[in-house]
Design an enzyme around this catalytic site. Structure first.
Site, short mmCIF file in Angstrom:
data_model
loop_
_atom_site.label_atom_id
_atom_site.label_comp_id
_atom_site.label_asym_id
_atom_site.label_seq_id
_atom_site.Cartn_x
_atom_site.Cartn_y
_atom_site.Cartn_z
N TRP A 1 -3.19 -30.06 41.67
CA TRP A 1 -3.94 -31.25 42.03
C TRP A 1 -5.42 -30.88 42.27
CZ3 TRP A 1 -6.38 -32.49 46.79
CH2 TRP A 1 -6.96 -33.76 46.79
N ASP B 1 -9.60 -50.28 43.46
CA ASP B 1 -8.57 -49.25 43.57
C ASP B 1 -7.60 -49.60 44.69
OD1 ASP B 1 -7.50 -46.28 43.86
OD2 ASP B 1 -8.75 -46.26 42.06
N ASP B 2 -6.94 -48.62 45.22
CA ASP B 2 -5.88 -48.74 46.23
C ASP B 2 -6.32 -49.57 47.44
OD1 ASP B 2 -3.57 -48.21 47.56
OD2 ASP B 2 -3.75 -46.04 47.50
N ARG C 1 3.23 -37.65 49.96
CA ARG C 1 2.22 -38.65 50.33
C ARG C 1 2.90 -39.87 50.99
NH1 ARG C 1 -2.23 -42.34 47.19
NH2 ARG C 1 -4.03 -41.63 48.31
N TRP D 1 -2.89 -47.22 36.44
CA TRP D 1 -1.47 -47.00 36.78
C TRP D 1 -1.34 -45.60 37.37
CZ3 TRP D 1 2.83 -50.11 34.56
CH2 TRP D 1 4.09 -49.59 34.85
N ASP D 2 -1.16 -45.55 38.68
CA ASP D 2 -1.16 -44.26 39.39
C ASP D 2 0.27 -43.79 39.65
OD1 ASP D 2 -2.23 -42.09 40.72
OD2 ASP D 2 -3.48 -43.27 42.06
N HIS D 3 0.40 -42.54 40.05
CA HIS D 3 1.73 -41.93 40.27
C HIS D 3 1.45 -40.68 41.11
CE1 HIS D 3 5.84 -40.78 38.72
NE2 HIS D 3 5.40 -39.59 39.04
N ASN D 4 1.64 -40.80 42.43
CA ASN D 4 1.08 -39.78 43.31
C ASN D 4 2.05 -38.77 43.89
OD1 ASN D 4 -1.88 -40.05 43.59
ND2 ASN D 4 -1.33 -42.18 43.94
N CYS E 1 -2.80 -42.37 35.29
CA CYS E 1 -3.33 -41.51 36.36
C CYS E 1 -2.13 -41.01 37.13
CB CYS E 1 -4.24 -42.36 37.25
SG CYS E 1 -4.73 -41.57 38.79
N ASP F 1 -8.63 -35.69 40.16
CA ASP F 1 -9.29 -36.33 41.31
C ASP F 1 -10.56 -35.57 41.70
OD1 ASP F 1 -7.65 -38.44 41.62
OD2 ASP F 1 -6.61 -37.73 43.41
C1 DGJ Z 1 -4.99 -40.95 43.34
C2 DGJ Z 1 -5.97 -41.27 42.25
O1 DGJ Z 1 -6.13 -40.19 41.40
C3 DGJ Z 1 -7.29 -41.70 42.90
O2 DGJ Z 1 -8.26 -41.90 41.92
C4 DGJ Z 1 -7.02 -42.94 43.69
O3 DGJ Z 1 -6.65 -43.98 42.83
C5 DGJ Z 1 -5.94 -42.70 44.73
N1 DGJ Z 1 -4.76 -42.12 44.14
C6 DGJ Z 1 -5.57 -43.97 45.44
O4 DGJ Z 1 -4.54 -43.81 46.31
#
Ligand code: DGJ
Length: 726
Positions: A188, A356-357, A433, A467-470, A516, A538
């Site tokens: 990351w 964003d979020d 997270r 479209w995020d995926h954390n 993302c 990021d």
């Molecule tokens: C991770 C993304 O990579 C960031 O750019 C941002 O959108 C955050 N998540 C938001 O929680």
């Protein structure tokens, strides 16, 4: 649904495809590449040629009779086979491994028949004693010589068949002792680290076990020859797997020195039980060859992506300049604040405003809200409508962040459906997270995700989803399924993800999507077919980015790579850089702005407005052109330079960066590449200046053979030039 996974995409123009019944040799010929394989006397399918082009009337000798090396190393382990099952004493990496209800785990595939069309070749193999069939599929893009390979296993027995391992393909390289494997690793905020290692006896394994593509390894590799291959010259065999779930690419050198690549589903924790009559398809492995070094390989890959892979191919839409709120406001989004940012962004020439979020559910930090895709009424008392109509009124499109595959335990969704997450019954559910992964393989979860997003898109004028995926997976169980079917999760999750993306695009044809995953955790040719752009990392520090962008560009085209201009000092490493430096670093890809514009002064607005306008004048070249990595930023290099030449060769854009200067550093001449030698190009500086004695207009030959000198002095300096044919 499966078609999206396995069917190679229709090639823009199909290579010549042939079969010679006398020698039983198949050939695919594309630009600069011939790929050939043949059926040997034992009915096995052997690789015969993957490399530079042969004349169309060259006759390849039939595949030789396979023979054992010794009692320890049977023929199937030392013969370059196109697809080999675990069976008959195989000791090398299998393309396929299965188990029958009887406990038998032996499979020996022999050629059965084939179909040859102008689109490609489908070759069928069958096990020597059971009704297990395998289809090998081949097609090639004529213009780039990129070969698409995938496989299907078909259970026509009367009982179940468990697939324990399955690859799209095995590809054999010519015999050689001096191969070097280039690949990408990361973590990351530090993705896209270019690595190189010699291919020695044994195996090099690149993989993701994470249920997603992953940033630890990316499913791409390029193999060159030590001493022969560099950035501009020499042979390169390269490939990428179009799959966003767990994957593995194994590069092996067997005991007699044959190098080969096997790429497909990751066999780690894999099991896919097929009922009688069921089939399992693999994702597609795309493979290419270039004689023009690593640069030639990536230019082919980029051309292939824009002409075949991307939505809208062969003419994917150019990426608009966007503003994103994340680094400015994080979770503290609200109507007034976002409108204020949008008004400022519009004055810069931004074309798309992305919130964003933080806009939904009880999302005030990362502990709550994921899963509840309804607008937070305290932050947005008028729904999204007021913000969106202001953004539209300012002449911009509106985009929104979502993370649809996830749920926070603190959410209405989780309270209602605690069983919807990936988990092992009775075991802890490890959070990442503060969130859990929804089991997208379940049809009710898939339908919920599609419905929530579809509603959002129907009710609001949204042009774009980020479209995020954390997080990656843990406890990969599917308790509602029989234990022996739970591992189907690895395939069915990703298939459903692809299906949702495709269905959303079908229902909302103007929608664009960014892939993302907390940065570059989900970038691969599978997701790129369904998304228009990707977030590579990021880490928005413009200097760190140079190396990552360089790594990224080896596999994927800069025309999908988002890059934002953000605050200085940067949050990642506290490095301070000028606004111009930050802009030039981001302008190497798809430009975005992510700084808090409330902190900007008049001068910043003036600089940014000018550079956004300049970016628009070069974006066709930067996003669609041919990239030449002139000076690498890798290995602690003080300088770096890239040049992008438009498809017509009428424009070229040079970016160059200096890390820090020492007292009497000389200013090197940078020799350009890829220009039309006869054409006359005028040079214009975007940022920085060329040496005073540089001609204003000169031939392509002059710029390529003599070069241009750009004096840079100081630390974190940057310059950019544009050359236009006059
Ligand atoms: C991770 C993304 O990579 C960031 O750019 C941002 O959108 C955050 N998540 C938001 O929680």
């Amino acid at each position: 649904m499966g078609g999206l996974v396995a069917a190679a995409l229709p090639m823009r123009s199909t290579a010549s495809v042939g079969f010679d019944p006398a020698s039983r040799v198949f050939r695919l010929d594309g630009e600069g590449v011939t790929y050939a394989f043949g059926i040997d006397s034992a009915g096995q399918v052997q690789s015969l040629h993957w490399g530079g082009p042969l004349a169309l009337d060259d006759q390849l000798a039939p595949a030789p009779k396979p023979s054992d090396y010794s009692g320890f190393d049977r023929a199937n382990s030392v013969t370059p086979l196109e697809f080999v099952a675990f069976g008959g004493g195989l000791v090398t990496e299998p393309s396929l491994k299965v188990a029958f209800p009887s406990g038998v785990r032996d499979l020996v595939l022999k050629y059965l028949d084939h179909t040859l069309t102008s689109e490609g070749i489908t070759l069928r193999m069958k096990d020597i004693s059971t009704e297990v069939y395998v289809e090998l599929r081949y097609s090639m893009d004529k213009a780039t010589g990129l070969l698409a390979r995938s496989a299907v296993v078909d259970n026509r027995t009367k009982a179940w068949l468990r697939v324990d391992q399955m690859a799209a393909a095995t590809l054999n390289l010519p015999f050689g002792e001096d191969y070097e494997v280039n690949y990408l690793t990361g973590r990351w905020a530090a993705e896209w680290t270019l690595q190189k290692r010699p291919l020695e006896a044994g195996a090099t394994v690149l993989e993701s076990r994470l249920g997603m593509t992953g940033s630890q390894n990316n499913p791409w590799l390029a193999i060159g020859r030590a001493g022969l291959t560099d950035e501009d010259n020499g042979p390169v065999w390269f490939g990428a797997l179009a799959w966003s779930g767990a994957w593995r690419i194994t590069v092996e050198k067997d005991i007699v020195g044959h190098p080969r690549i096997t790429a497909g589903y990751n066999p780690f924790d894999f099991a896919y039980r097929l009922k009688p009559g069921e089939r399992l398809e693999t994702p597609v492995f795309y493979a290419g060859f270039s004689h023009d070094g690593m640069g030639g390989a990536s230019r082919r890959m980029h051309r292939f992506q824009r002409s075949v892979i991307l939505p809208g191919a062969p003419e994917p839409k150019l990426r608009p300049v966007l503003y994103n709120s994340w680094e400015a406001t994080e979770f503290a989004v609200n109507e007034v604040g976002q409108i204020a940012l949008a008004e400022k962004a519009a004055t810069l020439g931004v074309e798309r405003f992305v919130m964003d979020d933080g806009w939904f559910g009880k999302r005030n930090n990362d502990h709550a809200g994921l899963g509840d895709w309804t607008v937070n009424p305290e932050k947005f008392p008028n729904g999204l409508e007021a913000l969106i109509s202001r953004v539209r009124g300012l002449g911009m499109e509106f985009g929104l962040w979502v993370e649809p595959e996830m749920v926070n335990p603190d959410s209405q969704l989780y309270r209602a459906h605690p069983d919807w997450v990936i988990n092992f019954k009775g075991r802890p559910r490890t959070e990442g997270r503060n969130q859990l992964v929804l089991n997208l393989a379940r049809s009710d979860v898939r339908d919920y995700v599609l419905k929530s997003l579809d509603l959002l898109l129907r009710d609001n004028d949204i042009a774009f989803l980020k479209w995020d995926h954390n997080r990656s997976w843990s406890e990969p169980g599917w308790p509602e399924r029989a234990p022996e079917d739970q591992q189907k999760l690895y395939v069915d999750y990703t298939k459903n993800l692809y299906w949702i993306l495709a269905e959303l695009r079908r229902r909302h044809p103007k929608l664009e999507i960014e892939s993302c995953a907390g940065g570059g955790g989900r970038v691969d040719l599978g997701i790129m077919h369904l998304t228009d752009q990707v977030w590579p990392t990021d880490n928005t520090d413009p200097f760190d980015r140079l190396k990552m962008q360089d790594g990224f560009s080896h596999a994927y085209m800069p025309g999908v790579m988002m890059a934002w201009v953000t605050a200085s000092p940067n949050w990642v490493n506290k490095r301070a850089t000028s606004l111009e430096y930050r802009f030039l670093s981001a302008m190497q890809g798809c430009l975005g702005i992510g700084d808090n514009l409330n902190h900007w002064g008049q001068e910043d607005f003036a600089t940014a407005k000018r550079l956004v306008a300049e970016y628009k004048s070069i974006r066709q070249t930067v996003q669609r052109g041919d990239l030449y990595r002139l000076i690498s930023p890798q290995g602690g290099s003080e300088r770096s330079a890239t040049l992008t030449v438009s498809e017509t060769k009428r424009q070229a854009v040079l970016f160059t960066f200096l890390h820090s200067s020492s007292t009497f550093d000389a200013t090197p001449l940078i020799q350009l590449q890829g220009l039309d030698p006869q054409a006359r190009y005028a040079v214009r500086s975007l940022v920085g200046a060329v040496e005073a004695d540089t001609p204003k207009i000169a031939s392509g030959s002059y710029w390529m053979h003599h070069g241009v000198r750009i004096p840079l002095r100081g630390d974190f300096q940057a310059a950019a030039l544009v050359l236009d044919v006059v």
